[in-house]
Motif scaffolding. Structure first.
Motif, PDB file in Angstrom:
ATOM      1  N   VAL A 157       0.732  -1.087  -0.145  1.00 22.50           N
ATOM      2  CA  VAL A 157       0.009  -0.013   0.124  1.00 22.50           C
ATOM      3  C   VAL A 157       0.903   1.433  -0.078  1.00 22.50           C
ATOM      4  O   VAL A 157       0.794   2.119  -0.756  1.00 22.50           O
ATOM      5  N   ILE A 158       1.859   1.313   0.868  1.00 21.91           N
ATOM      6  CA  ILE A 158       2.738   2.420   0.962  1.00 21.91           C
ATOM      7  C   ILE A 158       3.558   2.795  -0.494  1.00 21.91           C
ATOM      8  O   ILE A 158       3.542   3.839  -0.847  1.00 21.91           O
ATOM      9  N   GLY A 159       4.007   1.638  -1.052  1.00 25.15           N
ATOM     10  CA  GLY A 159       4.605   1.516  -2.378  1.00 25.15           C
ATOM     11  C   GLY A 159       3.563   2.010  -3.605  1.00 25.15           C
ATOM     12  O   GLY A 159       4.053   3.254  -4.102  1.00 25.15           O
ATOM     13  N   ILE A 160       2.310   1.908  -3.551  1.00 23.82           N
ATOM     14  CA  ILE A 160       1.324   2.158  -4.381  1.00 23.82           C
ATOM     15  C   ILE A 160       0.988   3.852  -4.390  1.00 23.82           C
ATOM     16  O   ILE A 160       0.894   4.649  -5.089  1.00 23.82           O
ATOM     17  N   ILE A 161       0.831   4.244  -2.876  1.00 22.71           N
ATOM     18  CA  ILE A 161       0.502   5.631  -2.842  1.00 22.71           C
ATOM     19  C   ILE A 161       1.801   6.582  -2.847  1.00 22.71           C
ATOM     20  O   ILE A 161       1.777   7.823  -3.731  1.00 22.71           O
ATOM     21  N   VAL A 162       2.781   6.008  -2.431  1.00 17.68           N
ATOM     22  CA  VAL A 162       4.138   6.756  -3.106  1.00 17.68           C
ATOM     23  C   VAL A 162       4.166   7.004  -4.555  1.00 17.68           C
ATOM     24  O   VAL A 162       4.917   7.974  -5.099  1.00 17.68           O
ATOM     25  N   ALA A 163       4.170   5.842  -5.478  1.00 11.82           N
ATOM     26  CA  ALA A 163       4.216   6.047  -6.815  1.00 11.82           C
ATOM     27  C   ALA A 163       3.394   6.991  -7.461  1.00 11.82           C
ATOM     28  O   ALA A 163       3.459   7.784  -8.387  1.00 11.82           O
ATOM     29  N   LEU A 164       1.919   6.818  -6.830  1.00 10.19           N
ATOM     30  CA  LEU A 164       0.896   7.865  -7.257  1.00 10.19           C
ATOM     31  C   LEU A 164       1.262   9.384  -7.090  1.00 10.19           C
ATOM     32  O   LEU A 164       1.134   9.920  -7.937  1.00 10.19           O
ATOM     33  N   TRP A 165       1.913   9.243  -5.898  1.00  7.09           N
ATOM     34  CA  TRP A 165       2.409  10.798  -5.671  1.00  7.09           C
ATOM     35  C   TRP A 165       3.707  11.376  -6.538  1.00  7.09           C
ATOM     36  O   TRP A 165       3.545  12.463  -6.697  1.00  7.09           O
ATOM     37  N   ALA A 166       4.307  10.354  -6.869  1.00  3.31           N
ATOM     38  CA  ALA A 166       5.534  10.662  -7.865  1.00  3.31           C
ATOM     39  C   ALA A 166       4.830  11.175  -9.256  1.00  3.31           C
ATOM     40  O   ALA A 166       5.310  12.037  -9.636  1.00  3.31           O
ATOM     41  N   LEU A 167       3.988  10.599  -9.530  1.00  2.00           N
ATOM     42  CA  LEU A 167       2.868  10.924 -10.837  1.00  2.00           C
ATOM     43  C   LEU A 167       2.419  12.342 -10.446  1.00  2.00           C
ATOM     44  O   LEU A 167       2.539  13.068 -11.457  1.00  2.00           O
ATOM     45  N   LEU A 168       1.774  12.658  -9.310  1.00  2.00           N
ATOM     46  CA  LEU A 168       1.254  13.922  -9.049  1.00  2.00           C
ATOM     47  C   LEU A 168       2.184  14.920  -9.267  1.00  2.00           C
ATOM     48  O   LEU A 168       1.924  16.066  -9.715  1.00  2.00           O
ATOM     49  N   VAL A 169       3.436  14.756  -8.771  1.00  2.00           N
ATOM     50  CA  VAL A 169       4.373  15.675  -8.607  1.00  2.00           C
ATOM     51  C   VAL A 169       5.036  15.993 -10.083  1.00  2.00           C
ATOM     52  O   VAL A 169       5.211  17.094 -10.322  1.00  2.00           O
ATOM     53  N   LEU A 170       4.995  14.758 -10.715  1.00  2.00           N
ATOM     54  CA  LEU A 170       5.561  14.954 -12.095  1.00  2.00           C
ATOM     55  C   LEU A 170       4.596  15.673 -13.030  1.00  2.00           C
ATOM     56  O   LEU A 170       5.046  16.453 -13.917  1.00  2.00           O
TER      57      LEU A 170
END
Length: 431
Positions: free
Chosen positions: A210-223
């Motif tokens: 779950v942490i990995g998914i949230i962090v990956a989505l946050w990377a896309l948001l920042v990108l």
């Protein structure tokens, strides 16, 4: 972690910025929460892996060694990457590495391999090195310069919240509540014993997925979020041309040493608090022991606000000296009175640790020239390798003499910090 949040010195202003960039600021402030979760989940992992892999305290302490070694190795490369590709590029890269490390927990659990877990933590921590190197200065430039300190203080408030969340995640979603004594394990059939150990190892999969998914989505948001144009300017102090001058600066060198010992004390105490609670108060369930760690983090957060308020009336150097002296006494109580008294003393230590990292950081950078501050900041961040070295030292001490004697390591750390604060105070009194 709490203790790497003041590397904002020298950050440049936003070109033409007249107001706060709200959406980018929200995304970046959230990073303080995210790395707080990761840092303090390690305290849960130490107990969990000790159980799942039947480790000694020294072996279990390698969780922090692998983690903070990742910070140490990537602190300077992250800074160089940021200067080449900018704040946003460093943040996205850091989030990608953070997610990759979290996802590595899945095969590590499936293979029931402790070494692969340590690799996952190293990768995860390398991502956090990128995040902490970039997020601190980025918060200061996402709006008018006059509000920079207020924005950074707001961001810092989310770090202990993340730390508390990490412990709660571990308490409810990683700790199974099933604990067997060595005698009970020895009496099990081999197949049942292996199944139990594998199931305990697998408990980390869900939370880290779950942490990995949230962090990956946050990377896309920042990108894909548009950030304001930032003039990062020339960084004449980023190379090693000023290293010799810094190493000849006794006050700065002492600050790096003090930071090394502070982080070692903080990480070590939090890493072994659950172990200490269960050892000195026999029969304490692991989830109840985790509550003492949560209480420590709450006191740490309260101490941060109280300490900041006190600094309006008390010199930071004097406050640091007093807090360090109190912690010397509390650590001595944890050694001399193992039991409920020692446990509560160890919990209260966190309140007095709260101001140490930022105060040492600021004292170390004080009076440095502008072109020395970025390199100095990187070296102070690298000093957190103390979390890797001294946590292992505590584990070895515990294996040899008992967990309560392991608290002699942080006691010695607080003595060093007291000496640093007192010497710095004396220097300032002369100037």
């Amino acid at each position: 972690m709490q203790y790497r949040q003041h590397a904002a010195a020298g950050a440049a202003a936003v070109t033409g910025a007249a107001r706060v960039a709200i959406v980018p600021l929200i995304l970046i402030v959230s990073l303080f929460f995210l790395w707080g979760v990761a840092n303090n989940l390690n305290d849960i992992l130490i107990k969990q892996f000790k159980k799942a892999f039947e480790l000694s305290d020294l072996q279990a302490g390698l969780v922090q060694s692998a983690f903070y070694l990742g910070y140490f190795v990537f602190a300077l490369p992250a800074g160089m990457f940021m200067r080449r590709f900018g704040y946003k590029g460093a943040v996205v890269t850091g989030l990608a590495l953070y997610a990759a490390g979290a996802f590595l927990f899945l095969p590590a659990a499936q293979m029931h391999t402790y070494g692969l877990f340590l690799l996952a933590l190293f990768v995860l921590a390398s991502g956090l090195a990128f995040l902490e190197t970039s997020a601190n200065p980025l918060v200061t430039v996402l709006g008018p310069p006059q509000g920079a300190a207020r924005r950074l203080n707001l961001a810092q408030a989310f770090n202990p919240l993340g730390a508390i969340t990490g412990v709660l995640i571990g308490r409810y979603f990683i700790f199974s509540g099933v604990e067997h004594t060595p005698e009970q394990l020895a009496a099990m059939a081999p197949a049942a014993r292996e199944a139990y150990l594998a199931s305990e190892s697998a408990m980390v999969q869900g939370p880290y997925l779950v942490i990995g998914i949230i962090v990956a989505l946050w990377a896309l948001l920042v990108l894909f979020t548009r950030f304001p144009r930032i003039d990062e300017g020339a960084d004449s102090g980023s190379g090693f041309s000023h290293l010799g001058k810094l190493l000849r600066n006794g006050r700065f060198v002492f600050s790096v040493i003090a930071q090394f010992f502070y982080v070692g004390a903080q990480v070590g105490i939090w890493s072994y608090l659950i172990r200490y609670a269960q050892d000195v108060v026999p029969g304490t369930p692991e989830r109840t022991a985790a509550d003492f760690l949560t209480a420590s983090l709450v006191l740490f957060m309260i101490g941060r606000f109280v300490g900041t308020a006190l600094m309006r009336r008390v010199a930071p150097t004097l406050l640091l000296a007093v807090f360090a002296a109190v912690n010397v006494v509390l650590a001595a109580v944890a050694i001399a009175a193992p039991g409920t008294v020692g446990l509560y003393a160890l919990v209260v230590v966190s309140f007095f640790m709260s101001v140490m990292f930022p105060t040492i950081f600021a004292m170390g950078l004080d009076r440095l020239e502008d072109n020395e501050r970025k390199l100095g900041s990187s070296l102070l961040v690298m000093a957190i390798v103390g979390g890797a070295v001294l946590t292992a030292a505590m584990g070895l001490t515990s294996d040899l003499f008992g967990i309560h004697w392991a608290m002699a390591v942080p006691l010695a750390c607080f003595v060093v910090i007291l000496g640093f604060a007192w010497r710095y105070r004396k220097v300032e009194a002369v100037v």
